[in-house]
Design an enzyme around this catalytic site. Structure first.
Site, short mmCIF file in Angstrom:
data_model
loop_
_atom_site.label_atom_id
_atom_site.label_comp_id
_atom_site.label_asym_id
_atom_site.label_seq_id
_atom_site.Cartn_x
_atom_site.Cartn_y
_atom_site.Cartn_z
N ARG A 1 68.09 7.36 -17.65
CA ARG A 1 68.72 7.96 -18.93
C ARG A 1 70.42 8.21 -18.78
O ARG A 1 70.63 8.85 -17.71
CB ARG A 1 67.95 9.54 -19.22
CG ARG A 1 68.98 10.17 -20.40
CD ARG A 1 68.22 11.17 -20.67
NE ARG A 1 66.99 11.03 -21.75
CZ ARG A 1 66.26 11.66 -22.31
NH1 ARG A 1 66.52 13.20 -22.55
NH2 ARG A 1 65.29 11.34 -23.05
N HIS B 1 66.37 3.83 -27.57
CA HIS B 1 65.45 4.69 -26.89
C HIS B 1 64.05 4.25 -27.08
O HIS B 1 63.14 4.70 -27.72
CB HIS B 1 65.34 6.29 -27.54
CG HIS B 1 64.54 7.44 -26.90
ND1 HIS B 1 64.12 7.12 -25.52
CD2 HIS B 1 64.68 8.48 -26.87
CE1 HIS B 1 63.56 8.20 -24.99
NE2 HIS B 1 64.00 9.17 -25.88
N GLN C 1 60.52 5.98 -26.38
CA GLN C 1 60.33 6.84 -27.47
C GLN C 1 59.46 6.01 -28.87
O GLN C 1 58.75 6.49 -29.34
CB GLN C 1 61.50 7.32 -28.32
CG GLN C 1 61.29 8.57 -29.31
CD GLN C 1 60.52 9.78 -28.84
OE1 GLN C 1 60.85 10.36 -27.98
NE2 GLN C 1 59.53 9.86 -29.32
N ASP D 1 65.15 13.66 -36.40
CA ASP D 1 65.86 13.87 -35.01
C ASP D 1 66.96 15.04 -35.03
O ASP D 1 67.30 15.14 -36.31
CB ASP D 1 66.24 12.53 -34.46
CG ASP D 1 67.21 12.29 -32.89
OD1 ASP D 1 66.86 13.55 -32.44
OD2 ASP D 1 67.57 11.41 -32.88
N CYS E 1 61.24 13.17 -32.57
CA CYS E 1 61.11 12.80 -31.13
C CYS E 1 61.13 14.08 -30.15
O CYS E 1 60.70 13.72 -29.01
CB CYS E 1 62.24 12.02 -31.07
SG CYS E 1 63.96 12.60 -31.34
N ARG F 1 54.11 9.85 -25.11
CA ARG F 1 55.17 9.39 -24.17
C ARG F 1 54.50 9.10 -22.97
O ARG F 1 55.05 7.92 -22.47
CB ARG F 1 56.20 10.34 -24.09
CG ARG F 1 57.17 10.79 -25.31
CD ARG F 1 58.00 9.63 -25.65
NE ARG F 1 58.72 9.11 -24.54
CZ ARG F 1 60.06 9.67 -24.14
NH1 ARG F 1 60.54 10.44 -25.02
NH2 ARG F 1 60.48 9.16 -23.08
N1 CP Z 1 62.33 12.70 -26.87
C1 CP Z 1 62.72 12.82 -25.44
O1 CP Z 1 63.17 12.04 -25.28
O2 CP Z 1 62.71 14.13 -25.18
P1 CP Z 1 63.56 14.64 -23.99
O3 CP Z 1 65.05 14.40 -24.24
O4 CP Z 1 63.12 15.81 -23.34
O5 CP Z 1 63.25 13.91 -22.57
N1 NVA Z 2 69.16 11.47 -30.50
C1 NVA Z 2 68.83 12.48 -29.69
C2 NVA Z 2 67.40 11.93 -29.03
C3 NVA Z 2 66.67 13.02 -28.07
C4 NVA Z 2 65.42 12.61 -27.46
C5 NVA Z 2 69.77 12.29 -28.39
O1 NVA Z 2 70.23 11.62 -27.98
O2 NVA Z 2 70.11 13.69 -28.10
#
Ligand code: CP
Ligand code: NVA
Length: 301
Positions: free
Chosen positions: A101, A128, A131, A220, A260, A288
Site C-alpha cells: 500500500r 486499488h 478492492q 467511497d 469499499c 477481500r
Molecule cells: N477498502 C480498504 O482498502 O480498506 P482498508 O483501507 O481498511 O484496507
Molecule cells: N479512496 C480511498 C479508499 C480507501 C480504501 C482512499 O484512498 O483513502
C-alpha cells in the site's frame, strides 16, 4: 516469468473469471485446511493505514499455509535513504510475494520492476485492484452475472473508481460515475478502458442521471488518505454526492449498495442505507480475503 497485480488491467477477462470462480470456492470452504503456500513468506508493506487490506491479507496468507510479514514503511531503512529498488532486490531474496500500500502508483511500479517476486498493489493514489476484485465477487454473488450490470459510482474519481472502470471494461459492466467537476476519474485510464473494453464507461456530474436504473450503487470517502489538507474544500464540493434513501429510489428496486470502506457515515452514505436491507457492504469487506487468497494462489509459486 513472474506476474504482478498492479492494476486490474494486469489480468485478462478470462483470468478475472477464473479468479472469481476460485474465490467463490475458497469462500465455500471447499479447500479449508489445504495449505498450497506452505513454507512460503509474504511481505505486507504499508505506507498508509489499513484495516481490511492488512488484516484480510494477514489472515488469508496464514490460511494458505504461508507466513505474513507486516512491514511499516517507516520502520524499514527506506526512511533513511535506502532506495525502493534496493529494498525490492533485498526482499526478493527472503519472501515469495509482496502486497504493498503506497502513496504513489510509481512506487509500487518501481518496486515491481526491481523485484523478482510477484507484487500486488494494495492501494495507491491511482488504483486499488484488490478492492475491485472483491467488488466483482460481491456483484456476482448478489446478481448472478456481471455483463450488462449497471454500476453507479457516486463520489471521487480516484483509486477505487479507476480500478472499477478497468474491471467494468474487462467484464462488460456498464459503469457510470457521478462526481463534481474536476473530481472525475483519471482520464488516461478511462480512455484506455473505453478503447479496449466491452463495458460502457460514462462520467457525469448529475448523480440522479447516474443512479437512474442502476443495479449497484457504490461510493467511497470524499477525502482519501493523503488528501487531508483538501478536506474542507472537498466536503463543500461533495456535500450533495451522498447515497441516501431518497437517491436509492431512483435505482432499480433490487439494487445493492457497495462501499469499499472505511465509511464516514452521514457524509458519503447515510446510516439508513449502510445498515439497510440493500447493503452488501460487509459481504464485500469479507470478500477481500477470499479474492486475495485466489490472487496469491495464482501469482505466488
Ligand atoms: N477498502 C480498504 O482498502 O480498506 P482498508 O483501507 O481498511 O484496507
Ligand atoms: N479512496 C480511498 C479508499 C480507501 C480504501 C482512499 O484512498 O483513502
Amino acid at each position: 516469468m513472474k506476474r504482478d497485480l498492479l492494476t486490474v488491467f494486469d489480468l485478462s477477462s478470462d483470468e478475472i473469471g477464473s479468479l472469481l470462480k476460485r474465490s467463490i470456492d475458497l469462500k465455500s470452504g471447499i479447500d479449508a485446511g489445504k495449505c498450497p503456500l506452505i513454507g512460503k513468506s509474504i511481505g505486507l508493506f504499508f505506507e498508509k493505514p489499513s484495516t481490511r487490506t492488512r488484516v484480510s491479507f494477514e489472515v488469508g496468507v496464514y490460511q494458505l499455509g504461508a507466513q505474513p510479514i507486516y512491514m511499516s514503511a517507516k520502520d524499514l531503512q527506506l526512511g533513511r535513504g535506502e532506495t525502493i529498488a534496493d529494498t525490492a532486490r533485498t526482499l526478493s531474496r527472503y519472501v515469495h510475494g509482496m502486497a504493498m500500500r503506497v502513496f504513489k502508483q510509481t512506487t509500487v511500479e518501481e518496486f515491481a520492476r526491481h523485484a523478482t517476486i510477484p507484487v500486488i498493489n494494495g492501494l495507491s493514489d491511482l488504483h486499488h485492484p484488490c478492492q475491485a476484485l472483491a467488488d466483482l465477487m460481491t456483484v456476482l454473488e448478489r446478481k448472478g452475472r456481471l455483463e450488462g450490470i449497471r454500476i453507479a459510482f457516486i463520489g471521487d474519481g480516484n483509486n477505487v473508481a479507476n480500478s472499477l472502470i478497468e474491471a467494468a471494461a474487462l467484464t462488460g459492466m456498464d459503469f457510470v460515475i457521478a462526481s463534481p467537476d474536476g473530481y472525475g476519474p483519471n482520464v488516461s485510464i478511462t480512455d484506455h478502458a473505453r478503447k479496449i473494453g466491452k463495458g460502457r464507461i460514462t462520467a457525469t456530474n448529475d448523480l440522479k442521471e447516474a443512479v437512474s436504473g442502476a443495479d449497484v450503487l457504490y461510493t467511497d470517502v470524499w477525502v482519501s488518505m493523503g488528501q487531508e489538507s483538501e478536506a474542507e474544500e472537498k466536503a463543500a464540493r461533495f456535500s450533495s454526492y451522498q447515497i441516501n434513501a431518497e437517491l436509492m429510489k431512483l435505482a432499480k428496486p433490487d439494487a445493492i449498495v457497495l462501499h469499499c470502506l472505511p465509511a464516514i457515515r452521514g457524509k458519503e452514505i447515510t446510516d439508513e442505507v449502510m445498515d439497510g436491507p440493500q447493503s452488501a457492504i460487509f459481504d464485500q469487506a469479507e470478500n477481500r480475503m477470499h479474492t486475495e487468497k485466489a490472487v496469491l494462489e495464482f501469482l505466488v509459486r
